[in-house]
Design a protein around this motif. Structure first.
Motif, PDB file in Angstrom:
ATOM      1  N   ARG A  65      38.618 -11.729  -0.343  1.00 48.38           N
ATOM      2  CA  ARG A  65      39.853 -11.403  -1.206  1.00 48.38           C
ATOM      3  C   ARG A  65      39.653 -11.677  -2.785  1.00 48.38           C
ATOM      4  O   ARG A  65      40.066 -10.455  -3.369  1.00 48.38           O
ATOM      5  CB  ARG A  65      40.953 -12.577  -0.843  1.00 48.38           C
ATOM      6  N   PHE A  66      38.837 -12.316  -3.275  1.00 47.87           N
ATOM      7  CA  PHE A  66      38.818 -12.638  -4.744  1.00 47.87           C
ATOM      8  C   PHE A  66      37.515 -11.900  -5.287  1.00 47.87           C
ATOM      9  O   PHE A  66      37.640 -11.707  -6.408  1.00 47.87           O
ATOM     10  CB  PHE A  66      38.869 -14.005  -5.060  1.00 47.87           C
ATOM     11  N   GLY A  67      36.641 -11.763  -4.254  1.00 46.14           N
ATOM     12  CA  GLY A  67      35.325 -11.134  -4.756  1.00 46.14           C
ATOM     13  C   GLY A  67      34.619 -11.933  -5.946  1.00 46.14           C
ATOM     14  O   GLY A  67      33.963 -11.237  -6.831  1.00 46.14           O
ATOM     15  N   VAL A  68      34.712 -13.105  -6.032  1.00 49.92           N
ATOM     16  CA  VAL A  68      34.109 -13.977  -7.006  1.00 49.92           C
ATOM     17  C   VAL A  68      33.091 -15.158  -6.202  1.00 49.92           C
ATOM     18  O   VAL A  68      33.211 -15.181  -5.142  1.00 49.92           O
ATOM     19  CB  VAL A  68      34.748 -14.589  -7.733  1.00 49.92           C
ATOM     20  N   PRO A  69      32.193 -15.567  -7.053  1.00 49.36           N
ATOM     21  CA  PRO A  69      31.507 -16.774  -6.366  1.00 49.36           C
ATOM     22  C   PRO A  69      32.406 -17.663  -5.773  1.00 49.36           C
ATOM     23  O   PRO A  69      33.438 -18.436  -6.557  1.00 49.36           O
ATOM     24  CB  PRO A  69      30.474 -17.246  -7.523  1.00 49.36           C
ATOM     25  N   ALA A  94      45.421 -14.467 -14.420  1.00 47.06           N
ATOM     26  CA  ALA A  94      45.169 -13.067 -13.569  1.00 47.06           C
ATOM     27  C   ALA A  94      43.869 -12.855 -12.924  1.00 47.06           C
ATOM     28  O   ALA A  94      43.944 -12.330 -11.807  1.00 47.06           O
ATOM     29  CB  ALA A  94      45.434 -11.950 -14.595  1.00 47.06           C
ATOM     30  N   GLU A  95      42.933 -13.667 -13.176  1.00 47.28           N
ATOM     31  CA  GLU A  95      41.676 -13.506 -12.559  1.00 47.28           C
ATOM     32  C   GLU A  95      41.067 -14.731 -12.498  1.00 47.28           C
ATOM     33  O   GLU A  95      40.821 -15.635 -13.691  1.00 47.28           O
ATOM     34  CB  GLU A  95      40.754 -12.563 -13.151  1.00 47.28           C
ATOM     35  N   LEU A  96      40.234 -15.215 -11.507  1.00 50.70           N
ATOM     36  CA  LEU A  96      39.311 -16.258 -11.497  1.00 50.70           C
ATOM     37  C   LEU A  96      37.947 -15.909 -11.247  1.00 50.70           C
ATOM     38  O   LEU A  96      37.625 -15.066 -10.980  1.00 50.70           O
ATOM     39  CB  LEU A  96      39.587 -17.075  -9.995  1.00 50.70           C
ATOM     40  N   HIS A  97      37.222 -16.901 -12.125  1.00 46.08           N
ATOM     41  CA  HIS A  97      35.791 -16.703 -12.203  1.00 46.08           C
ATOM     42  C   HIS A  97      35.027 -17.085 -11.074  1.00 46.08           C
ATOM     43  O   HIS A  97      34.156 -16.612 -10.729  1.00 46.08           O
ATOM     44  CB  HIS A  97      35.388 -17.354 -13.631  1.00 46.08           C
ATOM     45  N   THR A  98      35.221 -18.606 -10.732  1.00 45.32           N
ATOM     46  CA  THR A  98      34.602 -19.265  -9.902  1.00 45.32           C
ATOM     47  C   THR A  98      35.499 -20.026  -8.908  1.00 45.32           C
ATOM     48  O   THR A  98      36.513 -20.666  -9.305  1.00 45.32           O
ATOM     49  CB  THR A  98      33.517 -20.088 -10.434  1.00 45.32           C
TER      50      THR A  98
END
Length: 400
Positions: free
Chosen positions: A187-191, A147-151
């Motif tokens: 789009r993802f708002g992650v590093p 559901a969500e990616l960290h990096t």
């Protein structure tokens, strides 16, 4: 327990000592797999109460969990096995090429849970290419139940400017590469980490492939284009402008002109790129279907069992590769060169031995030549490892 010291050599405070010990335990669990508390005591040198507190802290933080039992073959209660909670975070790797985008989604231990690839028409609308690439990653993650990616880590050709972390503008590479990185971040708002793709291949070969025993080596990428990654004393060296290893521009004998600031034709690229390899194969009477990296990979692989013609072709190819390798070794003296990319892997030990023999006759510096061992995409594997390291640095730290 003995006093724990921080990196400065000073005796650590109790809180700092806990942080250091927690990180050590997590690194051991990652490296050696699930471990019992007794095994953690032996490997860390900590006391039984200290390890018990450590295990409780890491469980409360959601970083480790009981994953099984050890000692089922003996009498008495079985010892609990503790392992890192791999689904605590998920990572993504993106390998960006001129004609293709490949993605991989992995858990916190770097184990692949989904992958996909997308052919790219270099003449298509760049905005559409970026959109399709983002959708490819989103769909791959969704299909893997993530559901969500960290990096996210991206490997791309060209210079990554150290001061900005962005790709250097170049007319030789598609502009949509930079646009894709920017869109992923939005789009993802992650590093989103960006690294030259050959550097990522070197990371993979050192951690998983040909050179786990070396902290100094040079990786030569032999594919559609040519490049190098420089690892010295365990550190990836990028150069002042991010251009360390741009050996396609290296002036070498055997070409018809000198390279220019805007094009590597006439440099080492003209001796060892996929187009040059395929042309050389035709000169030796070997059938070749095209001039791209897959065609070069196929003909080099076939040459290993093609009799005399194949041997003569591999000898000629090795002589060309040795020219570039000798120049690199004369400057850096790495002691080891890894032949990677489609051509390097296809040539295997057969090509590596030939290059090593040539190099030994050209240079007084003892240099071992090895073939790359990471199967599939070494760039994707290196990107997964880089994303994993970055995510663990955050999650394995206090408050992560």
């Amino acid at each position: 327990m003995t006093a724990t010291r921080d990196r400065s050599g000073r005796t650590a405070t109790p809180r700092t000592a806990r942080v250091i010990n927690d990180r050590l335990a997590l690194e051991l669990l990652q490296r050696d797999g699930p471990l019992t508390a007794a095994q953690l005591r032996i490997l860390t040198g900590l006391s039984r109460p200290s390890v018990a507190d450590l295990v409780e802290r890491l469980q409360d933080a959601g970083l480790i969990a009981v994953v099984g039992e050890a000692g089922a073959e003996r009498r008495g209660p079985n010892a609990r096995l503790y392992g890192i909670v791999a689904d605590r975070a998920y990572l993504a790797a993106v390998d960006v090429r001129t004609h293709r985008v490949a993605v991989e989604v992995a858990d916190l231990l770097g184990r692949t849970v989904g992958s996909a690839a997308l052919p790219v028409d270099p003449y298509s609308d760049p905005r559409r290419t970026v959109s399709r690439s983002v959708v490819l990653l989103e769909r791959t993650a969704h299909d893997a139940g993530v559901a969500e990616l960290h990096t996210i880590a991206v490997g791309a050709p060209g210079l990554v400017v150290p001061a900005t972390g962005e790709l250097s503008p170049s007319g030789a590479l598609p502009a949509w590469h930079s646009a894709l990185v920017a869109t992923l971040r939005k789009r993802f708002g992650v590093p989103v980490l960006l690294e030259n793709e050959v550097n990522l291949a070197a990371v993979a070969e050192q951690r998983l492939g040909a050179v786990p025993d070396k902290d100094t080596f040079v990786l030569l990428w032999l594919g559609h284009g040519v490049g190098a990654a420089v690892i010295l004393d365990g550190r990836l060296r990028r150069g002042a402008s991010g251009g360390a290893g741009e050996i396609g521009f290296l002036p070498v004998p055997g070409t018809w002109q000198l390279p220019t600031a805007t094009g590597c034709e006439g440099g080492f690229h003209s001796l060892a790129s996929s187009g040059a390899v395929c042309a050389l194969a035709r000169e030796h009477g070997l059938p070749v279907a095209g001039d791209d990296a897959p065609a070069a990979e196929a003909v080099v692989g076939a040459a290993r069992t093609a009799g005399k013609r194949g041997e003569l072709f591999l000898d000629a190819l090795a002589a060309r590769i040795a020219v570039g390798a000798a120049a690199v070794c004369a400057v850096l003296d790495p002691g080891c060169v890894v032949l990677a990319g489609e051509v390097g892997r296809a040539g295997g030990d057969t090509l590596a031995e030939r290059v090593g023999d040539r190099l030994a006759r050209m240079s007084p510096l003892r240099t071992e030549v090895r073939a790359g061992k990471v199967g599939g995409s070494a760039v994707l594997r290196g990107a997964v490892l880089s994303a994993m390291d970055a995510a663990q640095e955050v999650l394995f730290s206090p408050g992560g």
